[in-house]
Write a protein that holds these residues in place. Sequence first.
Motif, PDB file in Angstrom:
ATOM      1  N   TRP A  22       1.079  -1.334  -0.207  1.00 31.32           N
ATOM      2  CA  TRP A  22       0.152   0.165  -0.162  1.00 31.32           C
ATOM      3  C   TRP A  22       0.781   1.750  -0.142  1.00 31.32           C
ATOM      4  O   TRP A  22       0.361   2.210   0.223  1.00 31.32           O
ATOM      5  N   LEU A  23       2.186   0.605  -0.305  1.00 25.02           N
ATOM      6  CA  LEU A  23       3.697   2.561  -0.412  1.00 25.02           C
ATOM      7  C   LEU A  23       3.644   2.875  -1.576  1.00 25.02           C
ATOM      8  O   LEU A  23       5.049   3.591  -2.054  1.00 25.02           O
ATOM      9  N   ARG A  24       2.878   2.396  -3.151  1.00 26.48           N
ATOM     10  CA  ARG A  24       2.841   2.877  -3.941  1.00 26.48           C
ATOM     11  C   ARG A  24       3.556   4.132  -3.711  1.00 26.48           C
ATOM     12  O   ARG A  24       4.584   4.035  -5.465  1.00 26.48           O
ATOM     13  N   TYR A  25       2.588   5.137  -3.755  1.00 25.44           N
ATOM     14  CA  TYR A  25       3.338   6.114  -4.525  1.00 25.44           C
ATOM     15  C   TYR A  25       2.757   6.779  -5.732  1.00 25.44           C
ATOM     16  O   TYR A  25       3.162   7.252  -5.834  1.00 25.44           O
ATOM     17  N   ALA A  26       1.454   5.978  -5.622  1.00 24.60           N
ATOM     18  CA  ALA A  26       1.538   6.598  -7.330  1.00 24.60           C
ATOM     19  C   ALA A  26       0.702   7.991  -7.951  1.00 24.60           C
ATOM     20  O   ALA A  26       0.305   8.215  -6.953  1.00 24.60           O
ATOM     21  N   GLY A 133       3.326   9.657  12.333  1.00 22.51           N
ATOM     22  CA  GLY A 133       2.305  11.073  11.673  1.00 22.51           C
ATOM     23  C   GLY A 133       2.976  11.529  10.642  1.00 22.51           C
ATOM     24  O   GLY A 133       1.750  12.213   9.625  1.00 22.51           O
ATOM     25  N   ALA A 134       4.267  11.197   9.990  1.00 24.91           N
ATOM     26  CA  ALA A 134       5.044  11.219   8.351  1.00 24.91           C
ATOM     27  C   ALA A 134       3.675  10.305   7.222  1.00 24.91           C
ATOM     28  O   ALA A 134       2.873  10.896   6.985  1.00 24.91           O
ATOM     29  N   PHE A 135       3.726   9.031   7.746  1.00 23.24           N
ATOM     30  CA  PHE A 135       3.152   8.136   7.089  1.00 23.24           C
ATOM     31  C   PHE A 135       1.844   8.655   6.963  1.00 23.24           C
ATOM     32  O   PHE A 135       0.783   8.137   6.075  1.00 23.24           O
ATOM     33  N   GLU A 136       0.733   8.841   8.489  1.00 21.75           N
ATOM     34  CA  GLU A 136      -0.754   9.307   8.303  1.00 21.75           C
ATOM     35  C   GLU A 136      -0.627  10.217   7.029  1.00 21.75           C
ATOM     36  O   GLU A 136      -1.613  10.355   6.538  1.00 21.75           O
ATOM     37  N   TYR A 137       0.329  11.409   7.153  1.00 24.03           N
ATOM     38  CA  TYR A 137       0.289  12.606   6.031  1.00 24.03           C
ATOM     39  C   TYR A 137       0.746  11.985   4.579  1.00 24.03           C
ATOM     40  O   TYR A 137      -0.613  12.435   3.826  1.00 24.03           O
ATOM     41  N   LEU A 138       0.989  11.159   4.460  1.00 20.40           N
ATOM     42  CA  LEU A 138       1.578  10.383   3.186  1.00 20.40           C
ATOM     43  C   LEU A 138       0.114   9.717   2.501  1.00 20.40           C
ATOM     44  O   LEU A 138       0.334   9.577   1.655  1.00 20.40           O
ATOM     45  N   SER A 139      -0.448   9.131   3.801  1.00 16.89           N
ATOM     46  CA  SER A 139      -1.023   8.121   3.544  1.00 16.89           C
ATOM     47  C   SER A 139      -2.312   9.056   2.861  1.00 16.89           C
ATOM     48  O   SER A 139      -2.991   8.989   1.614  1.00 16.89           O
ATOM     49  N   SER A 193      17.549  -7.088   2.236  1.00 19.16           N
ATOM     50  CA  SER A 193      16.450  -5.906   1.817  1.00 19.16           C
ATOM     51  C   SER A 193      15.394  -6.096   1.873  1.00 19.16           C
ATOM     52  O   SER A 193      14.575  -5.000   2.054  1.00 19.16           O
ATOM     53  N   ARG A 194      14.496  -6.834   1.831  1.00 22.28           N
ATOM     54  CA  ARG A 194      13.533  -7.892   2.140  1.00 22.28           C
ATOM     55  C   ARG A 194      12.184  -7.101   3.600  1.00 22.28           C
ATOM     56  O   ARG A 194      11.638  -6.880   3.859  1.00 22.28           O
ATOM     57  N   VAL A 195      13.762  -7.738   4.036  1.00 21.41           N
ATOM     58  CA  VAL A 195      14.027  -6.803   6.294  1.00 21.41           C
ATOM     59  C   VAL A 195      13.356  -5.268   6.066  1.00 21.41           C
ATOM     60  O   VAL A 195      12.560  -4.793   6.801  1.00 21.41           O
ATOM     61  N   LYS A 196      14.065  -5.156   5.246  1.00 19.95           N
ATOM     62  CA  LYS A 196      13.764  -3.258   5.052  1.00 19.95           C
ATOM     63  C   LYS A 196      12.417  -2.676   5.004  1.00 19.95           C
ATOM     64  O   LYS A 196      11.835  -2.210   4.951  1.00 19.95           O
ATOM     65  N   GLN A 197      12.060  -3.495   3.990  1.00 19.73           N
ATOM     66  CA  GLN A 197      10.841  -3.561   3.033  1.00 19.73           C
ATOM     67  C   GLN A 197       9.865  -3.424   3.581  1.00 19.73           C
ATOM     68  O   GLN A 197       8.398  -2.777   4.403  1.00 19.73           O
ATOM     69  N   TYR A 198      10.116  -4.517   4.412  1.00 20.78           N
ATOM     70  CA  TYR A 198       8.557  -5.148   5.412  1.00 20.78           C
ATOM     71  C   TYR A 198       8.936  -4.106   6.730  1.00 20.78           C
ATOM     72  O   TYR A 198       7.763  -3.522   6.988  1.00 20.78           O
ATOM     73  N   GLY A 199      10.049  -3.672   7.163  1.00 18.89           N
ATOM     74  CA  GLY A 199       9.903  -2.888   8.595  1.00 18.89           C
ATOM     75  C   GLY A 199       9.500  -1.466   8.021  1.00 18.89           C
ATOM     76  O   GLY A 199       9.080  -0.511   7.850  1.00 18.89           O
ATOM     77  N   ARG A 200       9.622  -1.253   6.579  1.00 19.35           N
ATOM     78  CA  ARG A 200       8.965  -0.243   6.403  1.00 19.35           C
ATOM     79  C   ARG A 200       6.793  -0.135   6.184  1.00 19.35           C
ATOM     80  O   ARG A 200       6.291   1.133   6.906  1.00 19.35           O
ATOM     81  N   LEU A 201       6.794  -1.176   5.404  1.00 23.69           N
ATOM     82  CA  LEU A 201       5.696  -1.735   5.548  1.00 23.69           C
ATOM     83  C   LEU A 201       5.152  -1.704   7.018  1.00 23.69           C
ATOM     84  O   LEU A 201       3.690  -1.271   7.520  1.00 23.69           O
ATOM     85  N   LEU A 202       5.591  -2.296   7.985  1.00 25.14           N
ATOM     86  CA  LEU A 202       4.887  -2.140   9.005  1.00 25.14           C
ATOM     87  C   LEU A 202       5.305  -1.064   9.866  1.00 25.14           C
ATOM     88  O   LEU A 202       4.136  -0.742  10.708  1.00 25.14           O
ATOM     89  N   ALA A 203       6.273  -0.176   9.992  1.00 24.40           N
ATOM     90  CA  ALA A 203       5.707   0.810  10.576  1.00 24.40           C
ATOM     91  C   ALA A 203       4.201   2.717   9.720  1.00 24.40           C
ATOM     92  O   ALA A 203       4.025   3.141  10.801  1.00 24.40           O
ATOM     93  N   SER A 204       4.500   1.269   8.659  1.00 27.35           N
ATOM     94  CA  SER A 204       3.427   2.579   8.357  1.00 27.35           C
ATOM     95  C   SER A 204       1.746   2.408   8.720  1.00 27.35           C
ATOM     96  O   SER A 204       0.908   3.156   8.685  1.00 27.35           O
TER      97      SER A 204
END
Length: 835
Positions: A22-26, A133-139, A193-204
Amino acid sequence: MRILFFLASLGIVAAENGLDGWLRYASLSCTGQCRSKLPANIVVLNATETSPIYIAGSELQIGLKSIYGSHAEITWGKCKASSSVVVGTVEQYRETCGSLSGIPELEEDGFWLSTQGDKVRILGSNDRGALYGAFEYLSMLAQGNFSAVAYASNPSAPIRWVNQWDNMDGSIERGYGGPSIFFKDGAIVEDLSRVKQYGRLLASVRINAVVINNVNANATLLTPENLKGLGRIADVFRPYGVKIGISLNFASPETLGGLDTYDPLDTSVIDWWSSVTEQLYQNVPDMAGYLVKADSEGEPGPAVYNRTLSQGANLFAKALQPYGGIVMFRAFVYNQLNESNWDADRAKAAVDFFKPLDGEFEENVVVQIKFGPIDFQVREPTSPLFANLFNTSSAIELEVTQEYLGQQSHLVYLPPLWKTVLDFDLRVDHKPSLVRDIITGKRFNRKLGGSAAVVNVGTNTTWLGSHLSMSNLYGYGRLAWNAADDPEAILQDWIRLTFGLDPTVLKTLTQLSMESWPAYENYSGNLGIQTLTDILYTHYGPNPQSQDGNGWGQWTRADSTSIGMDRTVSNGTGYSGQYPDEIAAIYEDISTTPDDLLLWFHHVNYTHRLHSGKTIIQHFYDAHYSGAESAQSFLTQWESLKGKVDEERYNHIRHRLDYQTGHSIVWRDAINNFYHNLSGIPDTSKRVGHHPWRIEAENMNLDGYKVYTVSPFETASGSIAIVTASNDTVGTATTKVDFPSGTYDLAVNYYDLYGGKSHWELYLNNHQIGEWAGNSEDVLSHTPSIYLDGHSAMRIKFRGVMVQKGDVLKIVGKPDGVEPAPLDYVAFLPQGVVD
């Protein structure tokens, strides 16, 4: 008020593989007033690269560029007057930018978001909160929302964890999305690298900790080399505000440490765990804590030494206390039972084991309780243990992993199921006692609590094996933060972020997803009878008989006249008495027990009438037909979106929904046939056992094929299928078509076994209509089967075939490996006929 500027091109977007979730930023269009609302600068109040605030600044810059093509300069620790977004903690803002009124008190991890005035302010109670909060704003921006807002958001609970069931060899227990992103060949992978991407999804979605290994833990995780590897994983997660925890094997002092005991009261064991914990914190200074499964399903525990579960939990709690760590101690403890004992009931186990220990656990112990008393079934009553721990912190255990619920090959959106438990009022002491208020610590004044979810992300680019299953991970994070949120509103945010802003896509996917759990319940198991899957093998396809006649306690007690568990105090197992008085009274009385839990609490005749007026058996027949019919509509609805979703994801999802249409019929027929055979009571609508549009494979002219009796019998139409005479013999099945001439959809039901990729060809009058391969183990996500059964049964459909009465139908099956090109039947379906 939501303000949408429209925004997105409705043309086809580039193919997507799901890796960004869900972090595509389309990309969205943005001109005029919209453009003026975009910040030109990003002010980051912490320049430490390992800080979540640093990540927040980078994420904001990437998001603004990707969504709106706007380049915002990042400055570190220096406020700008206008046209900027400022991200940091409240304290940092006051030190750097001056005082700011109107910010309410923030709890740990909470944040304040203001888009009012000439700058955007994103301020957290801590660094992690600022990132949230940053992820909330980006959402908001990614959904085209430029509303002027100023509000605080605080977590409902401090524990918002996920539990991975990853094994050291790289496999994942109940893993449907590929191998582990953490482990391979007994060690921690080099490429994180996939762990990093997973951390990003979890934080969001504001998850703050992840337990990275299976609860059925392997003690070799604690070797010195792997401890260093844990440090590497923690380093990757840390900038995203995600801590790591690990599952422990209770017997590790003996199996790994060389001691002759793992007695939790033995001083050598205590010292060993203290030393291991110290070494862990040397490598992972901010480790969240331990997850422990003990005395459960063969796992070792304190009972071996006649010690209590609380003594076992406290062993780890005391080792963790100097470091601020938490023990999540699973309440999933039960013994094998004798079904002939009418009082035996696995559902009682959690309260029986843990209620007497209430108050004996250390303060940093949290009892992790599955939402229902059995095991992630399609519908269960709320676990009564939530109402029986007044002096012990608790957390709810949910499951993003669809173990019993379609294993990510079926669409089942789970937050509505979870909400039935989170919103349930247990009425402890005749006072409001919502489960969500108990697990957050509010009801019993506990400082700890929250939620944990079993999640099976793997190396598949879809993470879970299916694009649509990601709604469950997103939904879990949202509900872990605020259990009062609405599942449909959560879903629609996920849809917009994942598939864009097209209103037709939003409406269609909302309808599909919100109908999916009720449909699955209808065609799998309803009235509280549990999910009637095979509990002895893969936990996937239908096998109602497997529920009974074993020691696992997921019983239906079905016989030729009656069905259901009597869990009353007056005549049954006494389970209903584990609830507070008001709730116990409802479940004790058959007249007040809700129909959707009737067979959970009462043993009744098949002819017992529900509140709806239907008999039990007729409800079964009707519900299973209704559920399968709903599943057919999922594919039709999705196909209406062709051209509105990128082709890669469109085809991926279409394939799974097409599969679900066929497997829902396998489920429907298996359950209905089983209970029709058991009860001898006919379907008043004359559907069960009557399939006028089918041609049974065993009734065709066979060459190189032979008849095969399928077990369980109900997973084949008429209990019979055909298989090739040997694994190197090509089989042919032919017959004349005796249906009226017209246009039909031809549906072929067959079996796709693990261990081979058979090939089939379908002909009419020697004209090939289609061909297919038995390769589901490569393209679907569920656990495959080596048998002809409800797991391997599936259907393929060829649409719009012109048929003349008297045409010759021929199927050629070429076996491969151990798979003997099995066939069940062919259905000639006129337009509008489901079968």
